[in-house]
Design a protein around this motif. Structure first.
Motif, PDB file in Angstrom:
ATOM      1  N   LYS A 137       2.920  55.010  18.218  1.00  0.00           N
ATOM      2  CA  LYS A 137       3.597  54.746  19.493  1.00  0.00           C
ATOM      3  C   LYS A 137       2.617  54.886  20.646  1.00  0.00           C
ATOM      4  CE  LYS A 137       8.060  56.473  17.792  1.00  0.00           C
ATOM      5  NZ  LYS A 137       9.132  57.496  17.982  1.00  0.00           N
ATOM      6  N   GLY A 138       3.015  54.336  21.797  1.00  0.00           N
ATOM      7  CA  GLY A 138       2.267  54.538  23.028  1.00  0.00           C
ATOM      8  C   GLY A 138       1.037  53.670  23.199  1.00  0.00           C
ATOM      9  N   LEU A 139       0.931  52.577  22.426  1.00  0.00           N
ATOM     10  CA  LEU A 139      -0.247  51.716  22.524  1.00  0.00           C
ATOM     11  C   LEU A 139       0.020  50.411  23.276  1.00  0.00           C
ATOM     12  CD1 LEU A 139      -1.631  52.276  18.924  1.00  0.00           C
ATOM     13  CD2 LEU A 139      -2.719  53.000  21.049  1.00  0.00           C
ATOM     14  N   GLU A 140       1.236  50.247  23.785  1.00  0.00           N
ATOM     15  CA  GLU A 140       1.560  49.045  24.549  1.00  0.00           C
ATOM     16  C   GLU A 140       0.663  48.938  25.781  1.00  0.00           C
ATOM     17  OE1 GLU A 140       3.661  51.383  23.714  1.00  0.00           O
ATOM     18  OE2 GLU A 140       5.372  50.539  22.604  1.00  0.00           O
ATOM     19  N   ASP A 141       0.098  47.771  25.977  1.00  0.00           N
ATOM     20  CA  ASP A 141      -0.756  47.471  27.141  1.00  0.00           C
ATOM     21  C   ASP A 141      -2.054  48.282  27.165  1.00  0.00           C
ATOM     22  OD1 ASP A 141       1.124  45.613  28.120  1.00  0.00           O
ATOM     23  OD2 ASP A 141       2.243  47.206  29.133  1.00  0.00           O
ATOM     24  N   GLU A 142      -2.407  48.935  26.059  1.00  0.00           N
ATOM     25  CA  GLU A 142      -3.664  49.692  25.999  1.00  0.00           C
ATOM     26  C   GLU A 142      -4.851  48.738  25.964  1.00  0.00           C
ATOM     27  OE1 GLU A 142      -4.948  52.949  25.793  1.00  0.00           O
ATOM     28  OE2 GLU A 142      -3.024  53.498  26.666  1.00  0.00           O
ATOM     29  N   ARG A 143      -5.911  49.117  26.651  1.00  0.00           N
ATOM     30  CA  ARG A 143      -7.148  48.339  26.648  1.00  0.00           C
ATOM     31  C   ARG A 143      -8.225  49.098  25.876  1.00  0.00           C
ATOM     32  NH1 ARG A 143      -7.189  44.357  30.746  1.00  0.00           N
ATOM     33  NH2 ARG A 143      -5.370  44.490  32.127  1.00  0.00           N
ATOM     34  N   PHE A 144      -9.003  48.358  25.112  1.00  0.00           N
ATOM     35  CA  PHE A 144     -10.099  48.957  24.362  1.00  0.00           C
ATOM     36  C   PHE A 144     -11.345  48.107  24.552  1.00  0.00           C
ATOM     37  CE2 PHE A 144      -6.260  50.187  22.030  1.00  0.00           C
ATOM     38  CZ  PHE A 144      -6.437  51.569  21.944  1.00  0.00           C
ATOM     39  N   SER A 145     -12.452  48.767  24.819  1.00  0.00           N
ATOM     40  CA  SER A 145     -13.719  48.039  24.955  1.00  0.00           C
ATOM     41  C   SER A 145     -14.333  47.838  23.573  1.00  0.00           C
ATOM     42  CB  SER A 145     -14.691  48.806  25.850  1.00  0.00           C
ATOM     43  OG  SER A 145     -15.144  49.980  25.199  1.00  0.00           O
ATOM     44  N   MET A 146     -15.195  46.832  23.459  1.00  0.00           N
ATOM     45  CA  MET A 146     -15.903  46.627  22.207  1.00  0.00           C
ATOM     46  C   MET A 146     -16.761  47.852  21.887  1.00  0.00           C
ATOM     47  SD  MET A 146     -14.846  43.685  21.143  1.00  0.00           S
ATOM     48  CE  MET A 146     -13.287  44.156  21.910  1.00  0.00           C
ATOM     49  N   LYS A 147     -17.303  48.468  22.916  1.00  0.00           N
ATOM     50  CA  LYS A 147     -18.103  49.678  22.732  1.00  0.00           C
ATOM     51  C   LYS A 147     -17.290  50.770  22.052  1.00  0.00           C
ATOM     52  CE  LYS A 147     -20.563  53.222  25.415  1.00  0.00           C
ATOM     53  NZ  LYS A 147     -21.010  53.633  26.774  1.00  0.00           N
ATOM     54  N   GLN A 148     -16.064  50.989  22.518  1.00  0.00           N
ATOM     55  CA  GLN A 148     -15.189  51.996  21.923  1.00  0.00           C
ATOM     56  C   GLN A 148     -14.848  51.658  20.475  1.00  0.00           C
ATOM     57  OE1 GLN A 148     -12.105  51.611  25.027  1.00  0.00           O
ATOM     58  NE2 GLN A 148     -12.199  53.840  25.219  1.00  0.00           N
ATOM     59  N   LEU A 149     -14.507  50.404  20.249  1.00  0.00           N
ATOM     60  CA  LEU A 149     -14.072  49.983  18.918  1.00  0.00           C
ATOM     61  C   LEU A 149     -15.209  50.044  17.910  1.00  0.00           C
ATOM     62  CD1 LEU A 149     -11.870  46.949  20.030  1.00  0.00           C
ATOM     63  CD2 LEU A 149     -11.032  49.149  19.171  1.00  0.00           C
ATOM     64  N   LEU A 150     -16.360  49.525  18.283  1.00  0.00           N
ATOM     65  CA  LEU A 150     -17.504  49.510  17.371  1.00  0.00           C
ATOM     66  C   LEU A 150     -17.956  50.917  17.007  1.00  0.00           C
ATOM     67  CD1 LEU A 150     -19.404  46.587  19.095  1.00  0.00           C
ATOM     68  CD2 LEU A 150     -18.638  46.558  16.710  1.00  0.00           C
ATOM     69  N   ALA A 151     -17.807  51.857  17.932  1.00  0.00           N
ATOM     70  CA  ALA A 151     -18.208  53.241  17.666  1.00  0.00           C
ATOM     71  C   ALA A 151     -17.359  53.883  16.590  1.00  0.00           C
ATOM     72  CB  ALA A 151     -18.125  54.065  18.950  1.00  0.00           C
ATOM     73  N   ASN A 152     -16.232  53.251  16.238  1.00  0.00           N
ATOM     74  CA  ASN A 152     -15.343  53.791  15.211  1.00  0.00           C
ATOM     75  C   ASN A 152     -15.539  53.140  13.848  1.00  0.00           C
ATOM     76  OD1 ASN A 152     -12.803  55.751  16.162  1.00  0.00           O
ATOM     77  ND2 ASN A 152     -13.909  54.752  17.827  1.00  0.00           N
ATOM     78  N   ILE A 153     -16.627  52.394  13.698  1.00  0.00           N
ATOM     79  CA  ILE A 153     -17.000  51.833  12.398  1.00  0.00           C
ATOM     80  C   ILE A 153     -18.339  52.458  12.014  1.00  0.00           C
ATOM     81  CG2 ILE A 153     -17.499  49.729  11.098  1.00  0.00           C
ATOM     82  CD1 ILE A 153     -15.858  48.174  13.147  1.00  0.00           C
ATOM     83  N   PRO A 154     -18.369  53.422  11.106  1.00  0.00           N
ATOM     84  CA  PRO A 154     -19.607  54.171  10.830  1.00  0.00           C
ATOM     85  C   PRO A 154     -20.787  53.293  10.426  1.00  0.00           C
ATOM     86  CG  PRO A 154     -17.732  55.242   9.806  1.00  0.00           C
ATOM     87  CD  PRO A 154     -17.231  53.938  10.343  1.00  0.00           C
ATOM     88  N   GLU A 155     -20.528  52.205   9.708  1.00  0.00           N
ATOM     89  CA  GLU A 155     -21.617  51.341   9.259  1.00  0.00           C
ATOM     90  C   GLU A 155     -22.373  50.694  10.415  1.00  0.00           C
ATOM     91  OE1 GLU A 155     -18.561  51.314   5.891  1.00  0.00           O
ATOM     92  OE2 GLU A 155     -18.558  51.359   8.074  1.00  0.00           O
ATOM     93  N   ILE A 156     -21.737  50.613  11.572  1.00  0.00           N
ATOM     94  CA  ILE A 156     -22.381  50.027  12.752  1.00  0.00           C
ATOM     95  C   ILE A 156     -23.333  51.030  13.409  1.00  0.00           C
ATOM     96  CG2 ILE A 156     -21.917  49.155  15.100  1.00  0.00           C
ATOM     97  CD1 ILE A 156     -21.187  47.092  13.191  1.00  0.00           C
ATOM     98  N   ASN A 157     -23.225  52.284  13.027  1.00  0.00           N
ATOM     99  CA  ASN A 157     -23.958  53.332  13.729  1.00  0.00           C
ATOM    100  C   ASN A 157     -25.472  53.151  13.656  1.00  0.00           C
ATOM    101  OD1 ASN A 157     -23.331  55.512  15.414  1.00  0.00           O
ATOM    102  ND2 ASN A 157     -24.029  56.977  13.883  1.00  0.00           N
ATOM    103  N   ASN A 158     -25.972  52.651  12.526  1.00  0.00           N
ATOM    104  CA  ASN A 158     -27.416  52.417  12.412  1.00  0.00           C
ATOM    105  C   ASN A 158     -27.899  51.425  13.459  1.00  0.00           C
ATOM    106  OD1 ASN A 158     -27.800  54.184  10.317  1.00  0.00           O
ATOM    107  ND2 ASN A 158     -27.551  52.638   8.725  1.00  0.00           N
ATOM    108  N   VAL A 159     -27.104  50.377  13.683  1.00  0.00           N
ATOM    109  CA  VAL A 159     -27.454  49.373  14.686  1.00  0.00           C
ATOM    110  C   VAL A 159     -27.437  49.989  16.082  1.00  0.00           C
ATOM    111  CG1 VAL A 159     -26.840  47.145  15.701  1.00  0.00           C
ATOM    112  CG2 VAL A 159     -26.462  47.547  13.261  1.00  0.00           C
ATOM    113  N   LEU A 160     -26.379  50.734  16.386  1.00  0.00           N
ATOM    114  CA  LEU A 160     -26.253  51.337  17.710  1.00  0.00           C
ATOM    115  C   LEU A 160     -27.383  52.331  17.970  1.00  0.00           C
ATOM    116  CD1 LEU A 160     -22.382  51.938  17.874  1.00  0.00           C
ATOM    117  CD2 LEU A 160     -23.688  49.972  18.704  1.00  0.00           C
TER     118      LEU A 160
END
Length: 325
Positions: A137-160
């Protein structure tokens, strides 16, 4: 790894098996008329999976120019199959048919994908998945940046990390519903041990059960201990390793399945409508966005079907206490 996800999904490629599976799920969830609904949805369930597989097969062969579009539509079909396990009447109205996500219609000058954002709409597939499949619940109209989203995929961490983007996380142990966080995690939060434990209990709704061998031990809802449903822990598939964000602002309270869907939506829109920027990026390799996008596409092609397979197979073990596994 990709074959593993699809190999498990192919277990459902029989009307008889799918109907039995759906009937069991509907009964366990105390839904009305499970036999009639499972009979009605057995073929539809398979068709969603097979249509998704067709998109993924084409995505594997496709060049990067159109791969995001194919992967996104494949994801949508997989999510529709999952929704049938929690909403037998899907789609009951037209408002759930849209993607349910928006992004900027026109990209600004000096646009950077990493800094772009998406917004979850009140209606559409995304919100239906959030509410029906994950009961969030509570995610209506929520905004997320690509930066935030990508930081939640561990495999991307090496690139970052290679691109000098800070994304700290600590390795954790998850076993039999217990989550063990290294005690030094409190230092990363600039908190005392007591304050850190209170912080985790309050914000994540975990229960502190004690200290053991240099770790804080917590118990949590069973959903938090499994990668396809967790909204706090991060899971690296290749090594089957769990991580915990070592910064307060890294918690999105989204399962990683939705993280992939939101990123893929944005990329598919760019590939469709931002042709000039898209080809400039791909042909000139003009910014760090190119490597981030390339790596994400490789990861999600493997990881998203794996998560869907685990989510569906987990529902076979669902019990009336609300535990998926």
């Amino acid at each position: 790894m990709r074959n593993k996800g699809w190999k498990e999904l192919e277990l459902f490629y029989s009307v008889e098996t799918s109907q039995y599976f759906l009937e069991k799920v509907y009964k366990n969830h105390d839904m009305d008329d499970p036999k009639r609904n499972s009979y009605k949805n057995g073929e539809r369930f398979i068709f969603f999976l097979k249509h998704a597989e067709a998109f993924y097969k084409q995505a594997k062969l496709a060049s990067i120019e159109i791969k995001p579009i194919l992967l996104f539509y494949g994801m949508a079909q997989l999510l529709k199959a999952c929704i049938l396990t929690s909403d037998p009447s899907y789609p009951s109205h037209t408002s759930v048919l849209a993607h349910g996500v928006t992004t900027r219609k026109r990209k600004k000058q000096n646009y950077r994908f990493y800094e772009d954002e998406v917004k979850i709409q009140r209606n559409g597939l995304c919100m239906h998945v959030i509410q029906s499949l994950f009961q969030l619940k509570g995610l209506e109209d929520e905004r997320f940046s690509m930066k935030q989203l990508l930081a939640n995929i561990p495999e991307i961490n090496n690139v970052l990390s290679f691109q000098r983007r800070e994304n700290p996380m600590v390795k954790v142990s998850v076993q039999d519903g217990s989550i063990r966080l290294p005690q030094h995690t409190a230092d990363a939060y600039n908190m005392s041990a007591k304050r850190f434990i209170e912080h985790v209990e309050y914000h994540l709704n975990w229960n502190f059960t004690g200290e053991d061998n240099g770790s804080f031990v917590f118990s949590s809802d069973q959903k938090e201990a499994h990668p396809c449903t967790s909204t706090s822990l991060l899971f690296e598939l290749e090594n089957e390793t769990y991580f915990f964000p070592a910064a307060r602002d890294r918690f999105l309270k989204l399962p990683e399945i939705l993280v992939h869907y939101l990123i893929a939506y944005n990329l598919s829109m760019i590939a469709r409508y931002e042709t000039e920027w898209w080809y400039d990026l791909l042909l000139q390799c003009s910014s760090d966005d190119y490597v981030i996008i390339q790596q994400f596409l490789h990861i999600t092609e493997i990881k998203f079907p794996y998560y869907i397979a685990k989510l569906l197979l987990g529902k076979k073990e669902y019990n009336k206490k609300g535990q998926l596994y």
